[in-house]
Write a protein that holds these residues in place. Structure first.
Motif, short mmCIF file in Angstrom:
data_model
loop_
_atom_site.label_atom_id
_atom_site.label_comp_id
_atom_site.label_asym_id
_atom_site.label_seq_id
_atom_site.Cartn_x
_atom_site.Cartn_y
_atom_site.Cartn_z
N PRO A 107 0.78 -1.25 0.00
CA PRO A 107 0.00 0.00 0.00
C PRO A 107 0.81 1.29 0.00
N THR A 108 2.02 1.25 0.62
CA THR A 108 2.77 2.51 0.70
C THR A 108 3.81 2.65 -0.43
N ALA A 109 3.94 1.60 -1.24
CA ALA A 109 4.93 1.68 -2.34
C ALA A 109 4.45 2.67 -3.38
N ALA B 203 3.95 4.37 -7.09
CA ALA B 203 3.54 3.72 -8.34
C ALA B 203 4.72 3.36 -9.24
N GLU B 204 5.56 4.36 -9.54
CA GLU B 204 6.63 4.11 -10.51
C GLU B 204 7.70 3.20 -9.93
N GLU B 205 7.93 3.36 -8.63
CA GLU B 205 8.92 2.51 -7.94
C GLU B 205 8.47 1.03 -8.02
N THR B 206 7.18 0.79 -7.84
CA THR B 206 6.64 -0.57 -7.91
C THR B 206 6.85 -1.15 -9.31
N LEU B 207 6.63 -0.29 -10.28
CA LEU B 207 6.78 -0.71 -11.67
C LEU B 207 8.25 -1.00 -12.00
N ARG B 208 9.14 -0.14 -11.51
CA ARG B 208 10.57 -0.35 -11.75
C ARG B 208 11.03 -1.65 -11.10
N HIS B 209 10.51 -1.88 -9.89
CA HIS B 209 10.90 -3.10 -9.19
C HIS B 209 10.44 -4.32 -10.00
N MET B 210 9.21 -4.28 -10.47
CA MET B 210 8.69 -5.40 -11.26
C MET B 210 9.55 -5.60 -12.51
N ALA B 211 9.96 -4.47 -13.13
CA ALA B 211 10.77 -4.56 -14.35
C ALA B 211 12.08 -5.30 -14.08
N THR B 212 12.66 -5.10 -12.88
CA THR B 212 13.96 -5.75 -12.58
C THR B 212 13.82 -7.26 -12.47
N THR C 35 3.17 8.81 -6.17
CA THR C 35 2.07 8.65 -5.20
C THR C 35 2.04 7.22 -4.66
N PRO C 36 1.90 7.08 -3.32
CA PRO C 36 1.80 5.71 -2.77
C PRO C 36 0.54 5.02 -3.33
N TYR C 37 0.65 3.71 -3.48
CA TYR C 37 -0.43 2.93 -4.11
C TYR C 37 -1.78 3.23 -3.48
N ARG C 38 -1.82 3.26 -2.12
CA ARG C 38 -3.12 3.41 -1.48
C ARG C 38 -3.73 4.78 -1.69
N ARG C 39 -2.91 5.75 -2.11
CA ARG C 39 -3.44 7.09 -2.37
C ARG C 39 -3.87 7.30 -3.83
N LEU C 40 -3.60 6.31 -4.67
CA LEU C 40 -4.00 6.43 -6.09
C LEU C 40 -5.52 6.31 -6.19
N SER C 41 -6.10 6.97 -7.18
CA SER C 41 -7.54 6.80 -7.41
C SER C 41 -7.77 5.37 -7.93
N GLY C 42 -9.04 4.94 -7.91
CA GLY C 42 -9.36 3.59 -8.38
C GLY C 42 -8.87 3.36 -9.80
N GLY C 43 -9.08 4.35 -10.66
CA GLY C 43 -8.67 4.22 -12.06
C GLY C 43 -7.16 4.17 -12.20
N GLN C 44 -6.45 4.94 -11.36
CA GLN C 44 -4.98 4.93 -11.41
C GLN C 44 -4.45 3.58 -10.91
N GLN C 45 -5.07 3.05 -9.87
CA GLN C 45 -4.65 1.72 -9.37
C GLN C 45 -4.84 0.68 -10.48
N GLN C 46 -5.95 0.82 -11.18
CA GLN C 46 -6.27 -0.09 -12.27
C GLN C 46 -5.20 -0.02 -13.36
N ARG C 47 -4.80 1.20 -13.72
CA ARG C 47 -3.80 1.37 -14.77
C ARG C 47 -2.43 0.86 -14.33
N LEU C 48 -2.13 1.06 -13.03
CA LEU C 48 -0.86 0.53 -12.52
C LEU C 48 -0.86 -1.00 -12.58
N ALA C 49 -2.00 -1.59 -12.22
CA ALA C 49 -2.10 -3.06 -12.27
C ALA C 49 -1.87 -3.56 -13.70
N LEU C 50 -2.39 -2.80 -14.66
CA LEU C 50 -2.20 -3.17 -16.06
C LEU C 50 -0.73 -3.04 -16.45
#
Ligand code: ATP
Length: 308
Positions: A92-94, A96-105, A128-143
């Motif tokens: 929840p506190t990670a 968005a971009e950091e989470t994506l970079r980590h996944m990329a590694t 923005t930390p994951y839990r602070r993203l809007s529902g649509g932004q969380q959705q796009r990050l998941a994608l």
């Protein structure tokens, strides 16, 4: 040797206690295609997809994903597939971009993260930390997380649920781009428009089984008949019209001056109707041919309203 299909499910059975959630399900997804997986709530879609992803162990039948068994060959399979989850799995506190970079590694040949962030409109909320993203932004990050590893096969679970129209269209473009790159997509959705827009194949599930599979236009053509509507002066002699039309055609005046014909609506039928109108001094001020929609097919097969 590469197996022909990206996904081959045969006779899949999955039970939760006494409940049989998946009941002998067969599904084949060819490589490089987009397949929409449709079904009413509780039909067994998520259970099937989670079994293909290796999160659940089948109670019966066989599942092969990219030719591999997701249970016994999961470690070989996981780097080659992308999974978009509805929720969960992200700290929840990670950010968005950091989470994506980590996944990329974690992947050998990841996509370019800034380009993906840009494509999905996540640039403004990368810190923005994951839990602070809007529902649509969380959705796009998941994608984005599902795609960053450049998967050969991607499972998308309701990828546009809750997205605004702009983000929905961006997601559709992305799915089209994946297909153009030869990626196989299995898309779970409740939106018929999305299925019709994106998919090469549609598989409709009900009661834990696939009850129909095929290209959307083929599914819409089969079975029930199409409709021709026209408007003219009230009280036309439909008995005379029906005599001019092939057996099996039906005609009703729905309300004064509004007519509906059902049957095999082909160019010949349209020509016969307009010629009958000409012979009877009728100028239709509106004439339209309506195909069955995917939603009509869905309703006929499952008898259930769609979740909106
Ligand atoms: P939806 O469109 O609502 O997401 P679905 O087609 O994905 O539905 P599943 O989630 O696969 O359906 O559920 C199929 C059936 O299995 C449902 O009756 C559901 O209640 C049941 N089920 C799913 N997961 C579990 C579980 N962990 N324990 C018990 N029953 C479950």
């Amino acid at each position: 040797m590469q197996s022909a299909a990206a996904l081959q499910v045969a006779g899949l059975v999955k039970r939760y206690g006494d409940k049989t959630a998946v009941d002998g399900l067969d599904l084949t997804v060819e490589r490089g295609t987009v397949t929409a997986f449709l079904g009413p709530n509780g039909a067994g879609k998520t259970t099937t997809v989670e079994t293909c992803e290796g999160y659940r162990r089948p109670d019966g039948g066989t599942v092969r994903v990219l030719g591999l068994d997701p249970v016994t060959q999961g470690s070989e399979l996981r780097p080659r597939i992308g999974v978009m989850l509805q929720s969960g799995g992200i700290y929840p506190t990670a950010r968005a971009e950091e989470t994506l970079r980590h996944m990329a590694t974690l992947h050998a040949h990841p996509l370019d993260v800034p380009a993906l962030v840009d494509r999905l409109g996540l640039g403004g909320c990368g810190r923005t930390p994951y839990r602070r993203l809007s529902g649509g932004q969380q959705q796009r990050l998941a994608l984005a997380l599902a795609l960053v590893g450049r998967p050969e096969l991607v499972f998308l679970d309701e990828p546009t649920a809750g997205l605004d129209p702009q983000a929905r269209h961006a997601t559709w473009d992305l799915v089209r781009a994946l297909r153009a790159d030869g990626v196989t997509v299995l898309l779970t959705t409740h939106h018929m428009e999305e299925a019709e827009e994106l998919s090469d194949e549609v598989a409709i599930v009900d009661g834990g089984k696939v009850v129909a599979q095929g290209a959307p236009d083929v599914l819409c053509k089969g079975g029930a008949e199409n409709t021709l509507r026209f408007a003219g002066r009230p009280g036309l002699d439909l008995t005379s019209l029906l005599k001019a039309l092939p057996a099996g055609t039906d005609a009703v005046e729905l309300h004064p001056g509004s007519y509906r014909l059902t049957g095999t609506v082909d160019p010949q039928l349209l020509a016969t109707v307009t010629s009958w109108c000409a012979q009877n001094g009728v100028l239709p001020d509106r004439i339209s041919v309506e195909r069955r929609t995917l939603e009509d097919v869905f309703m006929e097969l499952t008898g259930k309203e769609l979740r909106s």
